[in-house]
Design an enzyme around this catalytic site. Structure first.
Site, short mmCIF file in Angstrom:
data_model
loop_
_atom_site.label_atom_id
_atom_site.label_comp_id
_atom_site.label_asym_id
_atom_site.label_seq_id
_atom_site.Cartn_x
_atom_site.Cartn_y
_atom_site.Cartn_z
CB SER A 51 -0.87 -0.05 1.17
OG SER A 51 -0.07 0.06 2.29
CE LYS B 191 -1.85 1.52 5.84
NZ LYS B 191 -1.78 0.82 4.54
#
Length: 121
Positions: free
Chosen positions: A35, A80
């Protein structure tokens, strides 16, 4: 005997120092999943500063910062990028990221669509 005690004391001090550094300054984590590509890749290991260190010498988390979060099930960590701060409205439409109804250039988004959401603490 004195040399043995001195050696044991030095080893103990080194172990204690290592524990304190890993608890309060830095720790190692491994990226799981894709991701964050192309910035970070699956399987990479990184040394990161702990929250204690960041809070001590920084004024908080900002747009674009990369953060390490503990997973909800406490099985590890996630890496993230910060795209919103508390109070922002975020959504992805037509592979474009919108923050407070302003489109941002985020070329790493992989074409997923998400409904609008409000950033929170």
């Amino acid at each position: 005997m004195k040399n043995i005690l001195s050696t044991v004391a030095m080893i103990s001090l080194a172990v204690l120092t290592g524990i304190l550094i890993s608890k309060f300054i830095i720790f190692r984590t491994t990226v799981e999943g894709g991701s964050m590509e192309p910035t970070y890749y699956d399987g990479e290991s990184h040394m990161v500063l702990t929250t204690f260190w960041v809070e001590l010498f920084d004024d908080g988390i900002h747009y674009g910062d990369v953060v390490i979060l503990e997973k909800d099930d406490e099985t590890g960590y996630m890496i993230k990028r910060v795209i919103g701060v508390p109070g922002d409205t975020l959504y992805i439409q037509d592979s474009k990221l919108y923050v407070n109804d302003v489109m941002l250039d985020e070329p790493y988004i992989k074409g997923e669509e998400f409904p609008a959401g409000i950033a929170c603490e």
